[in-house]
Write a protein that holds these residues in place. Structure first.
Motif, PDB file in Angstrom:
ATOM      1  N   VAL A 114      -5.512  -1.738   3.723  1.00  0.00           N
ATOM      2  CA  VAL A 114      -4.421  -2.503   3.127  1.00  0.00           C
ATOM      3  C   VAL A 114      -4.437  -2.385   1.608  1.00  0.00           C
ATOM      4  O   VAL A 114      -3.399  -2.137   0.991  1.00  0.00           O
ATOM      5  N   VAL A 115      -5.606  -2.544   0.998  1.00  0.00           N
ATOM      6  CA  VAL A 115      -5.702  -2.475  -0.467  1.00  0.00           C
ATOM      7  C   VAL A 115      -5.291  -1.094  -0.964  1.00  0.00           C
ATOM      8  O   VAL A 115      -4.526  -0.977  -1.930  1.00  0.00           O
ATOM      9  N   SER A 157      -3.739  -4.287  10.711  1.00  0.00           N
ATOM     10  CA  SER A 157      -3.862  -3.508   9.469  1.00  0.00           C
ATOM     11  C   SER A 157      -2.864  -2.354   9.468  1.00  0.00           C
ATOM     12  O   SER A 157      -2.229  -2.080   8.439  1.00  0.00           O
ATOM     13  N   ASP A 158      -2.681  -1.708  10.617  1.00  0.00           N
ATOM     14  CA  ASP A 158      -1.678  -0.635  10.711  1.00  0.00           C
ATOM     15  C   ASP A 158      -0.280  -1.180  10.447  1.00  0.00           C
ATOM     16  O   ASP A 158       0.540  -0.542   9.772  1.00  0.00           O
ATOM     17  N   TRP A 159       0.001  -2.364  10.988  1.00  0.00           N
ATOM     18  CA  TRP A 159       1.327  -2.985  10.814  1.00  0.00           C
ATOM     19  C   TRP A 159       1.576  -3.289   9.336  1.00  0.00           C
ATOM     20  O   TRP A 159       2.666  -3.021   8.823  1.00  0.00           O
ATOM     21  N   ILE A 160       0.567  -3.840   8.647  1.00  0.00           N
ATOM     22  CA  ILE A 160       0.728  -4.148   7.221  1.00  0.00           C
ATOM     23  C   ILE A 160       0.975  -2.867   6.427  1.00  0.00           C
ATOM     24  O   ILE A 160       1.883  -2.805   5.586  1.00  0.00           O
ATOM     25  N   ILE A 164       4.220  -1.821   4.178  1.00  0.00           N
ATOM     26  CA  ILE A 164       4.124  -1.413   2.767  1.00  0.00           C
ATOM     27  C   ILE A 164       4.870  -0.098   2.559  1.00  0.00           C
ATOM     28  O   ILE A 164       5.627   0.050   1.598  1.00  0.00           O
ATOM     29  N   ARG A 165       4.689   0.849   3.468  1.00  0.00           N
ATOM     30  CA  ARG A 165       5.343   2.160   3.338  1.00  0.00           C
ATOM     31  C   ARG A 165       6.854   2.058   3.538  1.00  0.00           C
ATOM     32  O   ARG A 165       7.628   2.633   2.783  1.00  0.00           O
TER      33      ARG A 165
END
Length: 199
Positions: A114-115, A157-160, A164-165
């Motif tokens: 995520v970061v 984490s994949d969803w976040i 973001i993308r």
């Protein structure tokens, strides 16, 4: 550092980051959190390796220096580069701050994703409060079924990262909790609206 808006913003961000690291260290000292899956001996050895670095150190510097160092946890072996965001925007004030980062490898690996994804965003501040909310969601997902394969954590984490993308913004902590509740329910876990998900 220049006394301009950018310089003041950096100072404020650095102060917030130092406060976050102090709070995390204090919480671990008090034992308010669940037992971490990394043995204390592993972390002592890690801190000895970290003494070679000059602090404050960026995530990039930590990974470049000792990224291949292996950390054994109850769930397997992780290299440090799998747990520490490789970015100059992630700064650690001390070896203890790195220890706090890697003490829960599953959560650390998710936060690393995520970061690193968040660094692609323009004019976006990934605040301490929002980071803590994301980490809490990952920690609670782990607590729901400590013996699972961490599929829920990986899914969130994949969803976040996808948000973001696709939307070029960080999802709100409430949106992350809501998605985590959906993942839990889809996988047969009963999560009521008045629990930690806060929906």
């Amino acid at each position: 550092m220049a006394d301009d808006k950018q310089g003041r913003d950096k100072q404020a961000h650095d102060a917030e980051r130092r406060q976050q690291e102090r709070e995390m260290a204090t919480e671990l000292e008090r034992g308010d959190e669940t037992e971490p899956p990394v043995e204390a001996e592993q972390l002592t050895g890690l801190e000895a390796d970290l003494e070679e670095l000059t602090f404050p150190a960026t995530g990039t510097a930590v990974v470049a220096s000792i990224g291949d160092r292996e950390i054994e946890s109850v769930e397997g072996s992780y290299s440090l580069e799998e747990l520490v965001p490789e970015t100059d925007e992630e700064t650690f004030d001390s070896p203890a701050a790195v220890r706090v980062q890697v003490q829960r490898p599953t959560v650390a690996a998710a936060m690393k994703q995520v970061v690193e994804a968040s660094t692609t965003l323009q004019n976006t501040d990934f605040s301490w409060t929002q980071r803590r909310a994301y980490e809490k969601t990952f920690t609670e997902l782990k607590a729901i079924d400590p013996d699972d394969d961490d599929d829920g954590i990986q899914a969130i984490s994949d969803w976040i990262v996808e948000r973001i993308r696709d939307e070029e913004t960080l999802p709100t902590s409430r949106a992350v909790r809501r998605e985590a509740a959906n993942v839990c329910r889809t996988n047969g876990y009963q999560v009521s609206n008045d629990e930690w998900l806060g929906i």
